[in-house]
Write a protein that holds these residues in place. Structure first.
Motif, PDB file in Angstrom:
ATOM      1  N   VAL A 161      -4.981  14.711  -8.094  1.00  0.00           N
ATOM      2  CA  VAL A 161      -5.286  13.628  -7.157  1.00  0.00           C
ATOM      3  C   VAL A 161      -4.160  13.508  -6.135  1.00  0.00           C
ATOM      4  N   HIS A 162      -4.499  13.695  -4.868  1.00  0.00           N
ATOM      5  CA  HIS A 162      -3.532  13.544  -3.781  1.00  0.00           C
ATOM      6  C   HIS A 162      -3.685  12.150  -3.184  1.00  0.00           C
ATOM      7  N   VAL A 163      -2.576  11.448  -3.035  1.00  0.00           N
ATOM      8  CA  VAL A 163      -2.571  10.083  -2.506  1.00  0.00           C
ATOM      9  C   VAL A 163      -1.614  10.017  -1.332  1.00  0.00           C
ATOM     10  N   CYS A 164      -2.064   9.410  -0.243  1.00  0.00           N
ATOM     11  CA  CYS A 164      -1.149   9.250   0.884  1.00  0.00           C
ATOM     12  C   CYS A 164      -1.285   7.869   1.483  1.00  0.00           C
ATOM     13  N   ALA A 165      -0.192   7.378   2.047  1.00  0.00           N
ATOM     14  CA  ALA A 165      -0.181   6.160   2.846  1.00  0.00           C
ATOM     15  C   ALA A 165      -0.147   6.584   4.307  1.00  0.00           C
ATOM     16  N   LEU A 166      -1.163   6.197   5.045  1.00  0.00           N
ATOM     17  CA  LEU A 166      -1.255   6.500   6.468  1.00  0.00           C
ATOM     18  C   LEU A 166      -0.645   5.328   7.220  1.00  0.00           C
ATOM     19  N   CYS A 167       0.424   5.599   7.983  1.00  0.00           N
ATOM     20  CA  CYS A 167       1.205   4.527   8.612  1.00  0.00           C
ATOM     21  C   CYS A 167       1.230   4.670  10.128  1.00  0.00           C
ATOM     22  N   PRO A 168       0.127   4.332  10.790  1.00  0.00           N
ATOM     23  CA  PRO A 168       0.102   4.445  12.246  1.00  0.00           C
ATOM     24  C   PRO A 168       0.805   3.284  12.924  1.00  0.00           C
ATOM     25  N   GLY A 169       1.239   3.533  14.148  1.00  0.00           N
ATOM     26  CA  GLY A 169       1.720   2.451  14.994  1.00  0.00           C
ATOM     27  C   GLY A 169       0.538   1.795  15.688  1.00  0.00           C
ATOM     28  N   PHE A 170       0.774   1.254  16.872  1.00  0.00           N
ATOM     29  CA  PHE A 170      -0.286   0.560  17.609  1.00  0.00           C
ATOM     30  C   PHE A 170      -1.442   1.518  17.885  1.00  0.00           C
TER      31      PHE A 170
ATOM     32  N   LEU B 168       0.828  -1.211   0.000  1.00  0.00           N
ATOM     33  CA  LEU B 168       0.000   0.000   0.000  1.00  0.00           C
ATOM     34  C   LEU B 168       0.857   1.253   0.000  1.00  0.00           C
ATOM     35  N   LEU B 169       1.958   1.222   0.750  1.00  0.00           N
ATOM     36  CA  LEU B 169       2.859   2.373   0.780  1.00  0.00           C
ATOM     37  C   LEU B 169       3.467   2.619  -0.604  1.00  0.00           C
ATOM     38  N   ALA B 170       4.015   1.576  -1.231  1.00  0.00           N
ATOM     39  CA  ALA B 170       4.641   1.743  -2.543  1.00  0.00           C
ATOM     40  C   ALA B 170       3.604   2.144  -3.596  1.00  0.00           C
ATOM     41  N   MET B 171       2.403   1.572  -3.527  1.00  0.00           N
ATOM     42  CA  MET B 171       1.355   1.937  -4.466  1.00  0.00           C
ATOM     43  C   MET B 171       0.983   3.409  -4.307  1.00  0.00           C
ATOM     44  N   SER B 172       0.915   3.871  -3.079  1.00  0.00           N
ATOM     45  CA  SER B 172       0.593   5.283  -2.824  1.00  0.00           C
ATOM     46  C   SER B 172       1.648   6.198  -3.423  1.00  0.00           C
ATOM     47  N   GLN B 173       2.911   5.820  -3.268  1.00  0.00           N
ATOM     48  CA  GLN B 173       3.990   6.634  -3.815  1.00  0.00           C
ATOM     49  C   GLN B 173       3.911   6.695  -5.339  1.00  0.00           C
ATOM     50  N   SER B 174       3.676   5.548  -5.975  1.00  0.00           N
ATOM     51  CA  SER B 174       3.591   5.520  -7.432  1.00  0.00           C
ATOM     52  C   SER B 174       2.393   6.313  -7.942  1.00  0.00           C
ATOM     53  N   LEU B 175       1.240   6.118  -7.312  1.00  0.00           N
ATOM     54  CA  LEU B 175       0.046   6.844  -7.738  1.00  0.00           C
ATOM     55  C   LEU B 175       0.232   8.349  -7.574  1.00  0.00           C
ATOM     56  N   SER B 176       0.902   8.743  -6.497  1.00  0.00           N
ATOM     57  CA  SER B 176       1.145  10.164  -6.288  1.00  0.00           C
ATOM     58  C   SER B 176       1.998  10.741  -7.408  1.00  0.00           C
ATOM     59  N   LEU B 177       3.035  10.007  -7.796  1.00  0.00           N
ATOM     60  CA  LEU B 177       3.890  10.470  -8.890  1.00  0.00           C
ATOM     61  C   LEU B 177       3.125  10.535 -10.211  1.00  0.00           C
ATOM     62  N   GLU B 178       2.236   9.578 -10.426  1.00  0.00           N
ATOM     63  CA  GLU B 178       1.529   9.496 -11.696  1.00  0.00           C
ATOM     64  C   GLU B 178       0.408  10.525 -11.828  1.00  0.00           C
ATOM     65  N   TYR B 179      -0.281  10.853 -10.716  1.00  0.00           N
ATOM     66  CA  TYR B 179      -1.522  11.599 -10.846  1.00  0.00           C
ATOM     67  C   TYR B 179      -1.603  12.886 -10.040  1.00  0.00           C
ATOM     68  N   ALA B 180      -0.519  13.277  -9.377  1.00  0.00           N
ATOM     69  CA  ALA B 180      -0.546  14.548  -8.647  1.00  0.00           C
ATOM     70  C   ALA B 180      -0.827  15.709  -9.590  1.00  0.00           C
ATOM     71  N   ASP B 181      -0.295  15.628 -10.815  1.00  0.00           N
ATOM     72  CA  ASP B 181      -0.526  16.724 -11.756  1.00  0.00           C
ATOM     73  C   ASP B 181      -1.939  16.720 -12.328  1.00  0.00           C
ATOM     74  N   ARG B 182      -2.709  15.686 -11.998  1.00  0.00           N
ATOM     75  CA  ARG B 182      -4.122  15.633 -12.392  1.00  0.00           C
ATOM     76  C   ARG B 182      -5.032  16.008 -11.222  1.00  0.00           C
TER      77      ARG B 182
ATOM     78  N   VAL C   1       2.622  12.362   1.054  1.00  0.00           N
ATOM     79  CA  VAL C   1       2.509  10.996   0.550  1.00  0.00           C
ATOM     80  C   VAL C   1       2.659   9.984   1.679  1.00  0.00           C
ATOM     81  N   LEU C   2       3.511  10.238   2.640  1.00  0.00           N
ATOM     82  CA  LEU C   2       3.697   9.387   3.810  1.00  0.00           C
ATOM     83  C   LEU C   2       3.268  10.160   5.043  1.00  0.00           C
ATOM     84  N   VAL C   3       2.314   9.590   5.789  1.00  0.00           N
ATOM     85  CA  VAL C   3       1.830  10.222   7.014  1.00  0.00           C
ATOM     86  C   VAL C   3       2.032   9.242   8.167  1.00  0.00           C
ATOM     87  N   ILE C   4       2.838   9.654   9.152  1.00  0.00           N
ATOM     88  CA  ILE C   4       3.087   8.841  10.343  1.00  0.00           C
ATOM     89  C   ILE C   4       2.509   9.594  11.542  1.00  0.00           C
TER      90      ILE C   4
END
Length: 268
Positions: free
Chosen positions: A179-188, A163-177, A230-233
């Motif tokens: 579309v904002h994409v982020c991977a939310l990466c919480p701990g416990f 999901l993290l890698a997919m978010s990064q790729s989608l962000s690169l592909e579609y930010a100029d269209r 793109v990455l939210v911790i």
């Protein structure tokens, strides 16, 4: 939330409890209409009744472990003539136990829900998000995506890393269209997750500082995707821990994960 985003619906998968339900509550408070999906329709209906005075809430019960579910979900959204502008891929769980202790059918259902379903659902809805000019996708990953996989959760970290890698790729592909994409990466995070995996007793022994609330996690995700992160911790402790761990050699990290896994098993 800007006025444009407020006109479209937020589709939230796994919305019946925990982080998914909290996404629904926070988006409703922002005036964003909702499409809620999960297996447990009675829980969805209860949440919809709670939020109906704030926004329009549509309930579509689906089990994303079924390979046909993403297509059915899209078809029903189109039948109701709803426009999705925010997609939250949240549905998920963990499979406790070492790899060979579970039948392959269990792992196959897990991969379908955690990898294939969010990937297909994103593919199906992305054209609408692009057309809106201000679409948003939040993929609920995990801090586990940022560290080596754990003993006894064989496919969980790989699925979240996907999901993290997919978010990064989608962000690169579609930010100029637009579309904002982020991977939310919480701990416990306090939720039903560890009840489902049967690890609540072990997890309850962890120190209080490691735990995040669902409210804190969701707030970070909504604010982060709006800012174009793109990455939210969530949580300053986890952000600091990530900065330390990313500079350690992989061999050290693997030893740390091995020690942590043995400690958890010994407490079980």
């Amino acid at each position: 939330m800007d006025a444009t985003a407020a006109r479209g619906y937020a589709l939230i998968t796994g919305a019946s409890s925990g982080i998914g339900a909290e996404f629904a509550r926070q988006y409703a408070a922002l005036g964003v209409p909702l499409i809620l999906t999960a297996r447990r329709v009675h829980r969805l209906q209860s949440l919809a009744a709670e939020l109906a005075s704030q926004v329009d809430v549509q309930v579509i019960a689906e089990d994303l472990e079924d390979p046909a579910a993403p297509a059915r979900l899209q078809a029903e959204i189109q039948r109701r003539r709803l426009h999705v502008q925010i997609l939250v891929n949240n549905a998920g769980y963990g499979v406790a136990g070492r790899y060979l202790t579970r039948d392959w059918a269990v792992h196959a259902r897990f991969v379908q829900l955690m990898v294939t379903a969010p990937s297909e659902l994103t593919w199906r809805l992305l054209p609408d998000l692009i057309q809106s000019g201000s679409g948003q996708i939040i993929n609920v990953a995990s801090f586990a995506a940022l560290v080596p996989g754990a003993d006894g959760q064989t496919l969980y970290a790989p699925a979240k890393a996907w999901l993290l890698a997919m978010s990064q790729s989608l962000s690169l592909e579609y930010a100029d269209r637009g579309v904002h994409v982020c991977a939310l990466c919480p701990g416990f995070t306090w939720s039903e997750f560890h009840d489902v995996t049967g690890t609540r007793a072990q997890m309850s022994r962890l120190p209080k500082w490691v735990w995040l609330s669902a409210e804190q996690v969701v707030r970070a995700g909504i604010e982060g995707v709006r800012r174009g992160q793109v990455l939210v911790i969530p949580g300053w402790r986890y952000r600091g821990l990530y900065q330390v761990l990313r500079h350690l050699p992989q061999a050290w990290l693997l030893r740390l994960m091995a020690r942590s896994s043995r400690r958890v098993r010994s407490q079980g």
